[in-house]
Motif scaffolding. Structure first.
Motif, PDB file in Angstrom:
ATOM      1  N   GLY A  60      35.101 -18.636  16.146  1.00 54.26           N
ATOM      2  CA  GLY A  60      34.110 -19.367  16.922  1.00 54.26           C
ATOM      3  C   GLY A  60      33.813 -18.663  18.240  1.00 54.26           C
ATOM      4  O   GLY A  60      34.735 -18.212  18.932  1.00 54.26           O
ATOM      5  N   ILE A  61      32.532 -18.559  18.584  1.00 53.82           N
ATOM      6  CA  ILE A  61      32.103 -17.992  19.865  1.00 53.82           C
ATOM      7  C   ILE A  61      31.439 -19.117  20.644  1.00 53.82           C
ATOM      8  O   ILE A  61      30.419 -19.666  20.213  1.00 53.82           O
ATOM      9  N   VAL A  62      32.023 -19.459  21.791  1.00 53.66           N
ATOM     10  CA  VAL A  62      31.603 -20.622  22.571  1.00 53.66           C
ATOM     11  C   VAL A  62      31.079 -20.156  23.921  1.00 53.66           C
ATOM     12  O   VAL A  62      31.584 -19.177  24.494  1.00 53.66           O
ATOM     13  N   GLY A  63      30.102 -20.870  24.448  1.00 54.56           N
ATOM     14  CA  GLY A  63      29.619 -20.546  25.784  1.00 54.56           C
ATOM     15  C   GLY A  63      28.475 -21.458  26.162  1.00 54.56           C
ATOM     16  O   GLY A  63      27.890 -22.148  25.328  1.00 54.56           O
ATOM     17  N   ALA A  64      28.155 -21.450  27.441  1.00 49.34           N
ATOM     18  CA  ALA A  64      27.072 -22.273  27.970  1.00 49.34           C
ATOM     19  C   ALA A  64      25.719 -21.707  27.545  1.00 49.34           C
ATOM     20  O   ALA A  64      25.624 -20.561  27.090  1.00 49.34           O
ATOM     21  N   PRO A  65      24.649 -22.501  27.681  1.00 52.51           N
ATOM     22  CA  PRO A  65      23.313 -21.958  27.414  1.00 52.51           C
ATOM     23  C   PRO A  65      23.064 -20.708  28.250  1.00 52.51           C
ATOM     24  O   PRO A  65      23.347 -20.684  29.448  1.00 52.51           O
ATOM     25  N   GLY A  66      22.568 -19.661  27.606  1.00 53.79           N
ATOM     26  CA  GLY A  66      22.299 -18.414  28.311  1.00 53.79           C
ATOM     27  C   GLY A  66      23.480 -17.488  28.433  1.00 53.79           C
ATOM     28  O   GLY A  66      23.378 -16.426  29.054  1.00 53.79           O
ATOM     29  N   LEU A 114      31.828  -6.942   6.084  1.00 53.83           N
ATOM     30  CA  LEU A 114      32.800  -8.022   5.978  1.00 53.83           C
ATOM     31  C   LEU A 114      32.313  -9.356   6.518  1.00 53.83           C
ATOM     32  O   LEU A 114      32.920 -10.382   6.231  1.00 53.83           O
ATOM     33  N   SER A 115      31.237  -9.350   7.328  1.00 53.80           N
ATOM     34  CA  SER A 115      30.975 -10.518   8.173  1.00 53.80           C
ATOM     35  C   SER A 115      29.588 -11.121   7.988  1.00 53.80           C
ATOM     36  O   SER A 115      28.677 -10.496   7.446  1.00 53.80           O
ATOM     37  N   GLN A 116      29.461 -12.348   8.474  1.00 51.92           N
ATOM     38  CA  GLN A 116      28.208 -13.095   8.464  1.00 51.92           C
ATOM     39  C   GLN A 116      28.195 -14.006   9.683  1.00 51.92           C
ATOM     40  O   GLN A 116      29.198 -14.640   9.997  1.00 51.92           O
ATOM     41  N   VAL A 117      27.055 -14.065  10.369  1.00 52.06           N
ATOM     42  CA  VAL A 117      26.895 -14.979  11.506  1.00 52.06           C
ATOM     43  C   VAL A 117      26.338 -16.302  10.999  1.00 52.06           C
ATOM     44  O   VAL A 117      25.344 -16.330  10.262  1.00 52.06           O
ATOM     45  N   VAL A 118      26.995 -17.389  11.395  1.00 46.93           N
ATOM     46  CA  VAL A 118      26.576 -18.744  11.001  1.00 46.93           C
ATOM     47  C   VAL A 118      26.480 -19.581  12.273  1.00 46.93           C
ATOM     48  O   VAL A 118      27.456 -20.174  12.714  1.00 46.93           O
ATOM     49  N   PRO A 119      25.299 -19.661  12.905  1.00 42.94           N
ATOM     50  CA  PRO A 119      25.182 -20.379  14.179  1.00 42.94           C
ATOM     51  C   PRO A 119      25.269 -21.898  14.021  1.00 42.94           C
ATOM     52  O   PRO A 119      24.842 -22.461  13.010  1.00 42.94           O
ATOM     53  N   MET A 120      25.797 -22.534  15.039  1.00 40.52           N
ATOM     54  CA  MET A 120      25.832 -23.997  15.112  1.00 40.52           C
ATOM     55  C   MET A 120      24.429 -24.577  15.315  1.00 40.52           C
ATOM     56  O   MET A 120      24.154 -25.721  14.941  1.00 40.52           O
ATOM     57  N   ASP A 121      23.515 -23.779  15.908  1.00 42.63           N
ATOM     58  CA  ASP A 121      22.197 -24.291  16.293  1.00 42.63           C
ATOM     59  C   ASP A 121      21.371 -24.792  15.117  1.00 42.63           C
ATOM     60  O   ASP A 121      20.420 -25.561  15.304  1.00 42.63           O
ATOM     61  N   GLY A 171      28.170 -21.298  19.152  1.00 43.56           N
ATOM     62  CA  GLY A 171      27.491 -22.495  19.616  1.00 43.56           C
ATOM     63  C   GLY A 171      28.100 -23.038  20.893  1.00 43.56           C
ATOM     64  O   GLY A 171      29.133 -22.559  21.370  1.00 43.56           O
ATOM     65  N   ASN A 172      27.455 -24.062  21.415  1.00 46.77           N
ATOM     66  CA  ASN A 172      27.872 -24.630  22.700  1.00 46.77           C
ATOM     67  C   ASN A 172      29.136 -25.463  22.619  1.00 46.77           C
ATOM     68  O   ASN A 172      29.974 -25.429  23.523  1.00 46.77           O
ATOM     69  N   TYR A 173      29.273 -26.264  21.569  1.00 44.12           N
ATOM     70  CA  TYR A 173      30.208 -27.391  21.617  1.00 44.12           C
ATOM     71  C   TYR A 173      31.392 -27.277  20.668  1.00 44.12           C
ATOM     72  O   TYR A 173      32.023 -28.277  20.335  1.00 44.12           O
ATOM     73  N   LEU A 174      31.730 -26.068  20.274  1.00 44.58           N
ATOM     74  CA  LEU A 174      32.798 -25.883  19.291  1.00 44.58           C
ATOM     75  C   LEU A 174      34.151 -26.379  19.787  1.00 44.58           C
ATOM     76  O   LEU A 174      35.039 -26.651  18.977  1.00 44.58           O
ATOM     77  N   LEU A 175      34.320 -26.507  21.109  1.00 40.14           N
ATOM     78  CA  LEU A 175      35.601 -26.942  21.668  1.00 40.14           C
ATOM     79  C   LEU A 175      35.517 -28.300  22.365  1.00 40.14           C
ATOM     80  O   LEU A 175      36.444 -28.689  23.091  1.00 40.14           O
ATOM     81  N   LEU A 176      34.434 -29.019  22.130  1.00 40.30           N
ATOM     82  CA  LEU A 176      34.278 -30.339  22.751  1.00 40.30           C
ATOM     83  C   LEU A 176      35.268 -31.324  22.123  1.00 40.30           C
ATOM     84  O   LEU A 176      35.566 -31.246  20.931  1.00 40.30           O
ATOM     85  N   ASP A 177      35.761 -32.261  22.935  1.00 47.29           N
ATOM     86  CA  ASP A 177      36.805 -33.183  22.448  1.00 47.29           C
ATOM     87  C   ASP A 177      36.267 -34.569  22.115  1.00 47.29           C
ATOM     88  O   ASP A 177      36.928 -35.574  22.340  1.00 47.29           O
ATOM     89  N   GLU A 178      35.066 -34.636  21.550  1.00 47.23           N
ATOM     90  CA  GLU A 178      34.488 -35.919  21.149  1.00 47.23           C
ATOM     91  C   GLU A 178      33.734 -35.758  19.848  1.00 47.23           C
ATOM     92  O   GLU A 178      33.448 -34.639  19.409  1.00 47.23           O
ATOM     93  N   GLY A 179      33.411 -36.883  19.214  1.00 49.37           N
ATOM     94  CA  GLY A 179      32.672 -36.852  17.960  1.00 49.37           C
ATOM     95  C   GLY A 179      33.426 -36.087  16.887  1.00 49.37           C
ATOM     96  O   GLY A 179      34.652 -36.190  16.763  1.00 49.37           O
ATOM     97  N   HIS A 180      32.692 -35.317  16.100  1.00 53.73           N
ATOM     98  CA  HIS A 180      33.293 -34.520  15.024  1.00 53.73           C
ATOM     99  C   HIS A 180      33.659 -33.113  15.483  1.00 53.73           C
ATOM    100  O   HIS A 180      34.179 -32.322  14.673  1.00 53.73           O
ATOM    101  N   TRP A 181      33.414 -32.802  16.758  1.00 52.00           N
ATOM    102  CA  TRP A 181      33.691 -31.448  17.243  1.00 52.00           C
ATOM    103  C   TRP A 181      35.167 -31.072  17.148  1.00 52.00           C
ATOM    104  O   TRP A 181      35.488 -29.928  16.765  1.00 52.00           O
ATOM    105  N   PRO A 182      36.130 -31.963  17.468  1.00 48.81           N
ATOM    106  CA  PRO A 182      37.537 -31.564  17.323  1.00 48.81           C
ATOM    107  C   PRO A 182      37.908 -31.189  15.879  1.00 48.81           C
ATOM    108  O   PRO A 182      38.696 -30.264  15.656  1.00 48.81           O
ATOM    109  N   ALA A 183      37.354 -31.905  14.909  1.00 51.14           N
ATOM    110  CA  ALA A 183      37.621 -31.576  13.508  1.00 51.14           C
ATOM    111  C   ALA A 183      37.050 -30.205  13.164  1.00 51.14           C
ATOM    112  O   ALA A 183      37.649 -29.438  12.390  1.00 51.14           O
ATOM    113  N   ALA A 184      35.883 -29.893  13.731  1.00 52.36           N
ATOM    114  CA  ALA A 184      35.291 -28.567  13.516  1.00 52.36           C
ATOM    115  C   ALA A 184      36.167 -27.488  14.146  1.00 52.36           C
ATOM    116  O   ALA A 184      36.416 -26.436  13.536  1.00 52.36           O
ATOM    117  N   ALA A 185      36.655 -27.738  15.359  1.00 52.37           N
ATOM    118  CA  ALA A 185      37.504 -26.753  16.042  1.00 52.37           C
ATOM    119  C   ALA A 185      38.771 -26.469  15.252  1.00 52.37           C
ATOM    120  O   ALA A 185      39.262 -25.331  15.228  1.00 52.37           O
TER     121      ALA A 185
END
Length: 219
Positions: free
Chosen positions: A35-41, A58-65, A140-154
């Motif tokens: 996972g690559i996390v960061g603020a907008p911009g 070996l790789s493929q990019v799969v954005p959260m957006d 994406g922005n919210y891969l490490l957010l601690d609410e909703g389904h984001w923790p399960a994704a992390a």
């Protein structure tokens, strides 16, 4: 597996130590979801693409957006003016995709949505992930957010890296992006101040959960 030093010409902006870290993740075999996390911009898409170029076979990019709610649904929910906030994404759908990628069968192709900035909508089934793909780079922005389904994704990530970028540089990138896609200079300033920056502060608070903090300047 090629040594990361061989990738210098294709992805010069990715530091050698970061390429080696990816190789360490890949060495045991099997699939790795990074996972690559960061603020907008912050340059998440550019970083992910550069990393993919370093491991092209070996790789493929799969954005959260790709999991942005449709503009019609945002309008129905009264959230169109906050597009980009956590509750304007289908976090459960994103989590379900990561689960599918973890359980992907040897003859199965998994399809992911892609966000198209020219139409400001997600397009279903635009990204094909083949079973032989060993490295999934999801950004994406919210891969490490601690609410909703984001923790399960992390929990489905092998590791998450947080991109650390100078705030003035981030802001200038955002203003250029918003104007490139049709906003006036004032509308771009208003959107950055009213939407992007509140989201950036929320994302910055998740930095402590990252496995690695990466300084990144795509220029």
């Amino acid at each position: 597996m090629p040594h990361p030093a061989n990738h210098a010409s294709t992805a010069p902006a990715i530091a050698l130590q970061h390429l080696r870290r990816v190789e360490e993740l890949l060495r045991p075999g099997g699939r790795v979801i990074l996972g690559i996390v960061g603020a907008p911009g912050a340059g998440k898409s550019t970083f992910a693409q550069a990393l993919q170029l370093a491991f092209p076979q070996l790789s493929q990019v799969v954005p959260m957006d790709g999991f942005h709610l449709a503009n019609s649904e945002l309008a129905r929910l009264g959230r169109a003016g906050r597009k980009g906030a956590p509750d304007t994404f289908d976090d459960a759908g994103y989590c379900a995709l990561l689960r599918r990628l973890r359980a992907q069968g040897p003859s199965e192709v998994v399809y992911a949505p892609e966000y198209r900035r020219d139409i400001e909508e997600g397009v279903a089934g635009a990204i094909a992930i083949h079973p032989h793909t060993r490295l999934i780079i999801t950004e994406g922005n919210y891969l490490l957010l601690d609410e909703g389904h984001w923790p399960a994704a992390a929990a489905l990530l092998d590791q998450a890296w947080f991109l650390d970028v100078d705030q003035d540089l981030r802001t200038s990138r955002l203003l250029r992006r918003h104007q490139r896609f049709g906003r006036t200079p004032q509308a771009a300033l208003d959107w950055v101040a009213g939407t992007d920056e509140p989201n950036a502060r929320l994302i910055a608070a998740t930095r402590v959960r990252a496995g690695l903090v990466v300084g990144w300047n795509e220029e």
